[in-house]
Structures are given as C-alpha cells and as structure tokens.
Design a protein around this motif. Sequence first.
Motif, PDB file in Angstrom:
ATOM      1  N   SER A   1       0.815  -1.223   0.000  1.00  0.00           N
ATOM      2  CA  SER A   1       0.000   0.000   0.000  1.00  0.00           C
ATOM      3  C   SER A   1       0.842   1.263   0.000  1.00  0.00           C
ATOM      4  CB  SER A   1      -0.941  -0.012   1.209  1.00  0.00           C
ATOM      5  OG  SER A   1      -1.881  -1.057   1.081  1.00  0.00           O
TER       6      SER A   1
ATOM      7  N   GLU B   1     -11.627  -2.211  -2.524  1.00  0.00           N
ATOM      8  CA  GLU B   1     -10.165  -2.277  -2.544  1.00  0.00           C
ATOM      9  C   GLU B   1      -9.569  -1.537  -1.350  1.00  0.00           C
ATOM     10  OE1 GLU B   1      -9.283  -2.501  -7.368  1.00  0.00           O
ATOM     11  OE2 GLU B   1      -9.675  -0.565  -6.406  1.00  0.00           O
TER      12      GLU B   1
ATOM     13  N   ALA C   1     -10.051  -3.682   1.764  1.00  0.00           N
ATOM     14  CA  ALA C   1      -9.171  -4.849   1.730  1.00  0.00           C
ATOM     15  C   ALA C   1      -7.743  -4.469   2.113  1.00  0.00           C
ATOM     16  CB  ALA C   1      -9.199  -5.484   0.347  1.00  0.00           C
ATOM     17  N   ARG C   2      -7.282  -3.333   1.647  1.00  0.00           N
ATOM     18  CA  ARG C   2      -5.928  -2.889   1.973  1.00  0.00           C
ATOM     19  C   ARG C   2      -5.816  -2.487   3.451  1.00  0.00           C
ATOM     20  NH1 ARG C   2      -2.150  -2.185  -1.805  1.00  0.00           N
ATOM     21  NH2 ARG C   2      -2.747  -2.451  -3.997  1.00  0.00           N
TER      22      ARG C   2
ATOM     23  N   ASP D   1      -7.546  -3.782   5.832  1.00  0.00           N
ATOM     24  CA  ASP D   1      -7.533  -5.062   6.549  1.00  0.00           C
ATOM     25  C   ASP D   1      -6.144  -5.701   6.485  1.00  0.00           C
ATOM     26  OD1 ASP D   1     -10.197  -4.820   7.194  1.00  0.00           O
ATOM     27  OD2 ASP D   1     -10.909  -6.193   5.632  1.00  0.00           O
ATOM     28  N   ARG D   2      -5.495  -5.588   5.326  1.00  0.00           N
ATOM     29  CA  ARG D   2      -4.166  -6.178   5.182  1.00  0.00           C
ATOM     30  C   ARG D   2      -3.138  -5.432   6.026  1.00  0.00           C
ATOM     31  NH1 ARG D   2      -0.807  -7.384  -0.385  1.00  0.00           N
ATOM     32  NH2 ARG D   2      -0.360  -5.160  -0.215  1.00  0.00           N
TER      33      ARG D   2
ATOM     34  N   ALA E   1      -3.624  -6.728   9.480  1.00  0.00           N
ATOM     35  CA  ALA E   1      -3.081  -8.076   9.596  1.00  0.00           C
ATOM     36  C   ALA E   1      -1.565  -8.046   9.765  1.00  0.00           C
ATOM     37  CB  ALA E   1      -3.464  -8.904   8.373  1.00  0.00           C
ATOM     38  N   SER E   2      -0.887  -7.167   9.038  1.00  0.00           N
ATOM     39  CA  SER E   2       0.561  -7.022   9.197  1.00  0.00           C
ATOM     40  C   SER E   2       0.903  -6.489  10.586  1.00  0.00           C
ATOM     41  CB  SER E   2       1.120  -6.092   8.123  1.00  0.00           C
ATOM     42  OG  SER E   2       0.994  -6.647   6.841  1.00  0.00           O
TER      43      SER E   2
ATOM     44  N   GLN F   1      -0.124 -11.315  11.366  1.00  0.00           N
ATOM     45  CA  GLN F   1      -0.789 -12.341  10.571  1.00  0.00           C
ATOM     46  C   GLN F   1      -0.196 -12.444   9.172  1.00  0.00           C
ATOM     47  OE1 GLN F   1      -4.858 -11.091  10.827  1.00  0.00           O
ATOM     48  NE2 GLN F   1      -4.951 -11.388  13.048  1.00  0.00           N
ATOM     49  N   ASN F   2       0.536 -11.440   8.751  1.00  0.00           N
ATOM     50  CA  ASN F   2       1.306 -11.484   7.509  1.00  0.00           C
ATOM     51  C   ASN F   2       2.389 -10.414   7.580  1.00  0.00           C
ATOM     52  OD1 ASN F   2       0.469  -8.880   6.357  1.00  0.00           O
ATOM     53  ND2 ASN F   2      -1.504  -9.849   5.898  1.00  0.00           N
TER      54      ASN F   2
ATOM     55  N   ASP G   1       2.944  -8.551   4.646  1.00  0.00           N
ATOM     56  CA  ASP G   1       2.726  -7.983   3.325  1.00  0.00           C
ATOM     57  C   ASP G   1       2.882  -6.467   3.286  1.00  0.00           C
ATOM     58  OD1 ASP G   1       2.184 -10.537   2.475  1.00  0.00           O
ATOM     59  OD2 ASP G   1       0.002 -10.309   2.576  1.00  0.00           O
ATOM     60  N   GLU G   2       2.634  -5.809   4.411  1.00  0.00           N
ATOM     61  CA  GLU G   2       2.706  -4.354   4.464  1.00  0.00           C
ATOM     62  C   GLU G   2       3.878  -3.947   5.358  1.00  0.00           C
ATOM     63  OE1 GLU G   2       1.047  -2.458   2.648  1.00  0.00           O
ATOM     64  OE2 GLU G   2      -0.841  -3.444   2.127  1.00  0.00           O
TER      65      GLU G   2
END
Length: 292
Positions: free
Chosen positions: A4, A56, A59-60, A62-63, A66-67, A71-72, A74-75
């Motif tokens: 993002s 979108e 969703a971003r 939420d991501r 999560a980071s 949980q991931n 990704d960010e």
Amino acid sequence: MTASAELRSGKGAGDENFPVASFIIRPRYRALILAFYEFVRVADDIADHATLTEQEKLARLDRLEASLLGQNDDEPQGAHLRDVLAARGLPAVHAQHLLCAFRQDVTKLRYDDWDELIGYCQYSAMPVGRFVLDVHGESQATWAASDALCAALQIINHLQDCGKDYRALNRVYVPLDAMAAGGTDVNALGQAQASPALRQCLRGLTTRTATLLAQSRPLAGMVGDARLAMEIATIQALAERLIGLLLTRDPLSERVHLSKTAMLTTALRASASTLTRRLFSRGAPSFSPVSR
C-alpha cells in the motif's frame, strides 16, 4: 497486490499542520512515534485514494491491520510498527482504533451533528495523543485533556479543508444540523467562496472547537516529560492561532494555514514559555539529548 505504501500521496510528517515527533521529542521516543506516523499515513492515503474502489480500500486496510498483528508481512509499515511496539512492550490498540476511523472514512460521507463528529474523533484523532502519552509513560489521567486537544486538531483540519474534502471526496465533516440551522447545505461547500450563511455556520463550529482547546490547555503542565510538555504547548499554541484564522477567513477562498515562519515563531515562543514555567515551578528539567 502491491504494498500500500506504493500508493501514497507523497505527504510526509513535515507537511502536517502540527509537529510530528519534532526535534523537541527525546530521540529514544522519536523513532517509535515516526513508525506510528508512517503506518497511519499509509492507511490515511489508502482511505483517501482517488481511484481505488471502496472494496479495494477496505481490503488494503484489513491487510495493514493483519501485518500490524503479525498475521502477515505484506505491508512493511505494519510489520515495522509491530516490531517496534513489541520491543517497547506497547499494544497495537491505538493504531487499530485509527484503522477503524479510516474504514469509516471509506464508508461514511456525512455527519448528522456535533456528537457524531466527536464520536468519529474518538477513533480518528484521540488515539494519536494517547499513543504519544503511552510512549512517554505518562499517566492515563492525562487522556481527557489530550482527547480534547486531539479532537480540536481534527476539527480544525476539517474546517480548513471543508471545501476540498467535499469537492475531491464528496466527504462532509461539517455537521448537517449546523448547516441546516444556519440556512445552508452541503452544496455551499462546492462554491468558490463561502456564502454568509456558511461563514456563520463555520464560525459557530470554530467557536465550539475553541472550547475543546480551553479544556486541553492544562495538558502541558500535567505531563512529566519536559520535552513532551514543550511539544504539547507548541501544538496548543498553533491550534489557537488557527482558530483565530478560521474566525476571520473564508476557508473556501482564503488561506487558513500558518506559514512556516509563523509556525516556527509560535513554536519557539510556546516552548520557551513552557520551559521557563517548569524551571521555576519544578526545578531544572532533564533536557539531555540522550535517552534517560
């Protein structure tokens, strides 16, 4: 999905209306506050993005969360903030509350009244002050005054940018009941110049925001850290100057932001005044640039 941060607006800490971890803050705290800011800046830019769909954006966000929660990875901004919070034993709750506000920005475009706007500020602004106080180990007894200051800063920003927010995002933070009571509506925000009715409405909201600043004024004297007290006093003084501009200028057609010179002189005066008061009331504060 790309990170993002690649969709950022380009706005940084130096572009904000108020100091973000300025040189006044102790170095041991500054990096953590800036990590928090970078996370929040990415989330804010996603919520305001011009071309992403609502789905979108959510969703971003939420991501990002999560980071933040591990949980991931990704960010990068979420993962970095997670690591620095863990290193200091601090919770992620304040960042999570801000994510709630950004999700609300995506899905909610109007606010019915002042109470609803303050409810938004509970997630969009108050967590920032609480986080900074937590970083400094300050008591939760300071939260009420901090909440008032942060809500005032948020509403000042809304009033400054009321025309831009409406035209660019179809987002209106000016309470609908205040506009209706003044005989105007949201369409007035799209004009090149504010009508007399809208000016009166905005002045009324500005006066109401000034009462929040009256509630926050004791905050600088409540905190234990001298440097943080100086930063708070600077922010308080800048906010009070902006209130003066909003009372006399039209945010649709006039500049209602302080110049860099005005910000600097205001900051120096407020910091010096706060430091002097602490010197005479508590003895010389610890002001070493190294961590205590």
